[in-house]
Design a protein around this motif. Structure first.
Motif, PDB file in Angstrom:
ATOM      1  N   LYS A  16      -5.398   3.152  13.095  1.00  0.00           N
ATOM      2  CA  LYS A  16      -5.310   4.526  13.581  1.00  0.00           C
ATOM      3  C   LYS A  16      -4.290   5.294  12.758  1.00  0.00           C
ATOM      4  O   LYS A  16      -3.263   4.753  12.348  1.00  0.00           O
ATOM      5  CB  LYS A  16      -4.915   4.565  15.059  1.00  0.00           C
ATOM      6  CG  LYS A  16      -4.998   5.951  15.677  1.00  0.00           C
ATOM      7  CD  LYS A  16      -4.867   5.896  17.202  1.00  0.00           C
ATOM      8  CE  LYS A  16      -5.064   7.279  17.808  1.00  0.00           C
ATOM      9  NZ  LYS A  16      -4.994   7.257  19.281  1.00  0.00           N
ATOM     10  N   GLU A  17      -4.585   6.569  12.524  1.00  0.00           N
ATOM     11  CA  GLU A  17      -3.651   7.462  11.843  1.00  0.00           C
ATOM     12  C   GLU A  17      -3.706   8.812  12.539  1.00  0.00           C
ATOM     13  O   GLU A  17      -4.778   9.379  12.716  1.00  0.00           O
ATOM     14  CB  GLU A  17      -4.007   7.615  10.364  1.00  0.00           C
ATOM     15  CG  GLU A  17      -3.076   8.557   9.614  1.00  0.00           C
ATOM     16  CD  GLU A  17      -3.349   8.595   8.125  1.00  0.00           C
ATOM     17  OE1 GLU A  17      -2.721   9.404   7.421  1.00  0.00           O
ATOM     18  OE2 GLU A  17      -4.210   7.808   7.665  1.00  0.00           O
ATOM     19  N   GLU A  18      -2.549   9.307  12.943  1.00  0.00           N
ATOM     20  CA  GLU A  18      -2.529  10.554  13.709  1.00  0.00           C
ATOM     21  C   GLU A  18      -1.325  11.406  13.306  1.00  0.00           C
ATOM     22  O   GLU A  18      -0.189  10.919  13.263  1.00  0.00           O
ATOM     23  CB  GLU A  18      -2.476  10.249  15.205  1.00  0.00           C
ATOM     24  CG  GLU A  18      -2.574  11.476  16.094  1.00  0.00           C
ATOM     25  CD  GLU A  18      -2.660  11.094  17.564  1.00  0.00           C
ATOM     26  OE1 GLU A  18      -1.980  11.746  18.373  1.00  0.00           O
ATOM     27  OE2 GLU A  18      -3.406  10.150  17.896  1.00  0.00           O
ATOM     28  N   LYS A  19      -1.581  12.686  13.033  1.00  0.00           N
ATOM     29  CA  LYS A  19      -0.490  13.605  12.736  1.00  0.00           C
ATOM     30  C   LYS A  19       0.251  13.925  14.029  1.00  0.00           C
ATOM     31  O   LYS A  19      -0.365  14.255  15.033  1.00  0.00           O
ATOM     32  CB  LYS A  19      -1.021  14.893  12.101  1.00  0.00           C
ATOM     33  CG  LYS A  19       0.083  15.854  11.658  1.00  0.00           C
ATOM     34  CD  LYS A  19      -0.479  17.128  11.044  1.00  0.00           C
ATOM     35  CE  LYS A  19      -1.015  18.040  12.122  1.00  0.00           C
ATOM     36  NZ  LYS A  19      -1.432  19.360  11.600  1.00  0.00           N
ATOM     37  N   ILE A  20       1.575  13.835  13.988  1.00  0.00           N
ATOM     38  CA  ILE A  20       2.358  14.085  15.192  1.00  0.00           C
ATOM     39  C   ILE A  20       3.262  15.308  15.075  1.00  0.00           C
ATOM     40  O   ILE A  20       3.695  15.868  16.078  1.00  0.00           O
ATOM     41  CB  ILE A  20       3.214  12.848  15.559  1.00  0.00           C
ATOM     42  CG1 ILE A  20       4.108  12.438  14.372  1.00  0.00           C
ATOM     43  CG2 ILE A  20       2.342  11.686  16.003  1.00  0.00           C
ATOM     44  CD1 ILE A  20       5.140  11.377  14.716  1.00  0.00           C
ATOM     45  N   ILE A  21       3.571  15.716  13.840  1.00  0.00           N
ATOM     46  CA  ILE A  21       4.477  16.845  13.640  1.00  0.00           C
ATOM     47  C   ILE A  21       4.024  17.663  12.434  1.00  0.00           C
ATOM     48  O   ILE A  21       3.626  17.097  11.412  1.00  0.00           O
ATOM     49  CB  ILE A  21       5.935  16.374  13.389  1.00  0.00           C
ATOM     50  CG1 ILE A  21       6.485  15.592  14.576  1.00  0.00           C
ATOM     51  CG2 ILE A  21       6.850  17.572  13.083  1.00  0.00           C
ATOM     52  CD1 ILE A  21       7.800  14.894  14.284  1.00  0.00           C
ATOM     53  N   VAL A  24       4.081  15.029   9.429  1.00  0.00           N
ATOM     54  CA  VAL A  24       4.477  13.660   9.765  1.00  0.00           C
ATOM     55  C   VAL A  24       3.343  13.005  10.544  1.00  0.00           C
ATOM     56  O   VAL A  24       2.834  13.581  11.517  1.00  0.00           O
ATOM     57  CB  VAL A  24       5.766  13.638  10.613  1.00  0.00           C
ATOM     58  CG1 VAL A  24       6.175  12.196  10.910  1.00  0.00           C
ATOM     59  CG2 VAL A  24       6.887  14.388   9.922  1.00  0.00           C
ATOM     60  N   SER A  25       2.949  11.816  10.124  1.00  0.00           N
ATOM     61  CA  SER A  25       1.898  11.069  10.810  1.00  0.00           C
ATOM     62  C   SER A  25       2.384   9.655  11.108  1.00  0.00           C
ATOM     63  O   SER A  25       3.227   9.112  10.377  1.00  0.00           O
ATOM     64  CB  SER A  25       0.630  10.980   9.950  1.00  0.00           C
ATOM     65  OG  SER A  25       0.123  12.255   9.651  1.00  0.00           O
ATOM     66  N   ILE A  26       1.863   9.076  12.169  1.00  0.00           N
ATOM     67  CA  ILE A  26       2.088   7.656  12.445  1.00  0.00           C
ATOM     68  C   ILE A  26       0.818   6.913  12.053  1.00  0.00           C
ATOM     69  O   ILE A  26      -0.286   7.295  12.442  1.00  0.00           O
ATOM     70  CB  ILE A  26       2.419   7.401  13.923  1.00  0.00           C
ATOM     71  CG1 ILE A  26       3.782   7.994  14.283  1.00  0.00           C
ATOM     72  CG2 ILE A  26       2.426   5.894  14.219  1.00  0.00           C
ATOM     73  CD1 ILE A  26       4.197   7.787  15.729  1.00  0.00           C
ATOM     74  N   ILE A  27       0.998   5.874  11.261  1.00  0.00           N
ATOM     75  CA  ILE A  27      -0.126   5.046  10.819  1.00  0.00           C
ATOM     76  C   ILE A  27       0.034   3.651  11.419  1.00  0.00           C
ATOM     77  O   ILE A  27       1.113   3.049  11.322  1.00  0.00           O
ATOM     78  CB  ILE A  27      -0.179   4.944   9.285  1.00  0.00           C
ATOM     79  CG1 ILE A  27      -0.355   6.340   8.671  1.00  0.00           C
ATOM     80  CG2 ILE A  27      -1.309   4.021   8.837  1.00  0.00           C
ATOM     81  CD1 ILE A  27      -0.270   6.341   7.149  1.00  0.00           C
ATOM     82  N   ILE A  28      -1.021   3.155  12.027  1.00  0.00           N
ATOM     83  CA  ILE A  28      -1.008   1.795  12.592  1.00  0.00           C
ATOM     84  C   ILE A  28      -1.978   0.938  11.798  1.00  0.00           C
ATOM     85  O   ILE A  28      -3.143   1.304  11.606  1.00  0.00           O
ATOM     86  CB  ILE A  28      -1.398   1.810  14.080  1.00  0.00           C
ATOM     87  CG1 ILE A  28      -0.381   2.638  14.880  1.00  0.00           C
ATOM     88  CG2 ILE A  28      -1.453   0.383  14.631  1.00  0.00           C
ATOM     89  CD1 ILE A  28      -0.749   2.791  16.347  1.00  0.00           C
ATOM     90  N   LYS A  29      -1.476  -0.229  11.350  1.00  0.00           N
ATOM     91  CA  LYS A  29      -2.303  -1.152  10.574  1.00  0.00           C
ATOM     92  C   LYS A  29      -2.359  -2.508  11.274  1.00  0.00           C
ATOM     93  O   LYS A  29      -1.441  -2.876  12.020  1.00  0.00           O
ATOM     94  CB  LYS A  29      -1.716  -1.335   9.165  1.00  0.00           C
ATOM     95  CG  LYS A  29      -1.679  -0.062   8.345  1.00  0.00           C
ATOM     96  CD  LYS A  29      -1.057  -0.312   6.973  1.00  0.00           C
ATOM     97  CE  LYS A  29      -0.999   0.953   6.147  1.00  0.00           C
ATOM     98  NZ  LYS A  29      -0.369   0.731   4.824  1.00  0.00           N
ATOM     99  N   ASN A  30      -3.440  -3.254  11.014  1.00  0.00           N
ATOM    100  CA  ASN A  30      -3.540  -4.614  11.543  1.00  0.00           C
ATOM    101  C   ASN A  30      -2.921  -5.600  10.557  1.00  0.00           C
ATOM    102  O   ASN A  30      -2.358  -5.202   9.529  1.00  0.00           O
ATOM    103  CB  ASN A  30      -4.991  -4.979  11.877  1.00  0.00           C
ATOM    104  CG  ASN A  30      -5.902  -4.858  10.656  1.00  0.00           C
ATOM    105  OD1 ASN A  30      -5.454  -4.939   9.511  1.00  0.00           O
ATOM    106  ND2 ASN A  30      -7.190  -4.674  10.899  1.00  0.00           N
ATOM    107  N   LYS A  31      -3.039  -6.876  10.861  1.00  0.00           N
ATOM    108  CA  LYS A  31      -2.426  -7.893  10.013  1.00  0.00           C
ATOM    109  C   LYS A  31      -3.018  -7.912   8.604  1.00  0.00           C
ATOM    110  O   LYS A  31      -2.360  -8.327   7.652  1.00  0.00           O
ATOM    111  CB  LYS A  31      -2.568  -9.280  10.652  1.00  0.00           C
ATOM    112  CG  LYS A  31      -1.716  -9.465  11.908  1.00  0.00           C
ATOM    113  CD  LYS A  31      -1.876 -10.874  12.461  1.00  0.00           C
ATOM    114  CE  LYS A  31      -0.998 -11.079  13.674  1.00  0.00           C
ATOM    115  NZ  LYS A  31      -1.141 -12.460  14.232  1.00  0.00           N
ATOM    116  N   ALA A  32      -4.250  -7.470   8.477  1.00  0.00           N
ATOM    117  CA  ALA A  32      -4.902  -7.414   7.164  1.00  0.00           C
ATOM    118  C   ALA A  32      -4.529  -6.143   6.409  1.00  0.00           C
ATOM    119  O   ALA A  32      -5.079  -5.864   5.343  1.00  0.00           O
ATOM    120  CB  ALA A  32      -6.411  -7.505   7.325  1.00  0.00           C
TER     121      ALA A  32
END
Length: 228
Positions: free
Chosen positions: A184-189, A171-179
């Protein structure tokens, strides 16, 4: 009428002369490992299936046995689960590489499901569409959980990416901007590849501030956060 929505594989313990001790020593661990590994393909089939109304069946369980001489491949129905047997050399399976395992798991599921389709005279089309979709994605089981969520300042969007593999579930959290560019992308689990193990982690996605977002588990106890 029940709705068919689940597919699975198993390697049942069929040693007629075996004991509980023999099962615990020689079969239990292999069976648990097999049951974990097959879920990446089985759940991919489930997610690409349109659901299908039947008279008496909500699940197809394909049982893999090493010796088909003493086992016919006619299915039996127990509690709404259609059980059907197919042949498999389990040592051969465990010696395969992960992608080869995926292909074999798919073939075993397809073979077992098709036996039930023929026996019950189900419409083949929904299943053929499911097979095609799974083939088109090259048996890769990846998806975005739930809906993406915007940050308080509306600058970013966070989403939870899931990757279901033969030997793990990531499981990863991906953060994107308005474009829609990845900031950022980081594995959390990283968890066992079985729903019983990883489903507990998916409670809610929450921004704590405009630069910190977290996945909170179902019980609201464990929090997996990342910062921009």
């Amino acid at each position: 009428m029940p709705i068919l929505s689940e597919f699975d594989l198993d390697i049942p313990y069929l040693n007629r002369e075996g004991s509980k001790e023999d099962y615990e020593k020689n079969w239990k661990e292999r069976r648990m490992r097999f049951r974990d590994e097959v879920r990446c393909v089985a759940s991919l089939l489930e997610r690409n299936f349109e659901k299908y109304k039947t008279e008496d069946c909500w699940k197809v369980l394909v049982e893999c046995v090493e010796d088909m001489k003493d086992n016919n491949n006619e299915h039996k129905l127990v509690g709404g689960v259609s059980h059907v047997k197919v042949g498999l050399n389990i040592d051969y399976y465990f010696n395969l590489h992960n992608y080869e395992k995926k292909l074999l798991i798919y073939k075993l599921l397809e073979k077992g499901i098709n036996i039930v389709i023929k026996e019950k005279e189900w419409d083949k089309k929904p299943f053929q569409r499911m097979y095609q979709k799974v083939s088109d994605c090259n048996y890769n089981n990846q998806w975005i959980w739930n809906k993406p969520k915007k940050s308080p300042n509306r600058k970013y969007i966070a989403e939870v990416s899931c990757e279901h593999n033969i030997d793990n579930f990531k499981v990863s959290i991906i953060i994107k901007n308005k474009a829609k560019e990845i900031v950022k992308e980081e594995k959390i689990i990283e968890e066992r590849p079985n729903e019983w193990a990883f489903a507990q982690h998916f409670g809610s996605l929450k921004w704590f501030s405009s630069n910190e977002v977290a996945l909170i588990d179902k019980k609201g106890i464990n929090t997996y956060s990342i910062q921009i």
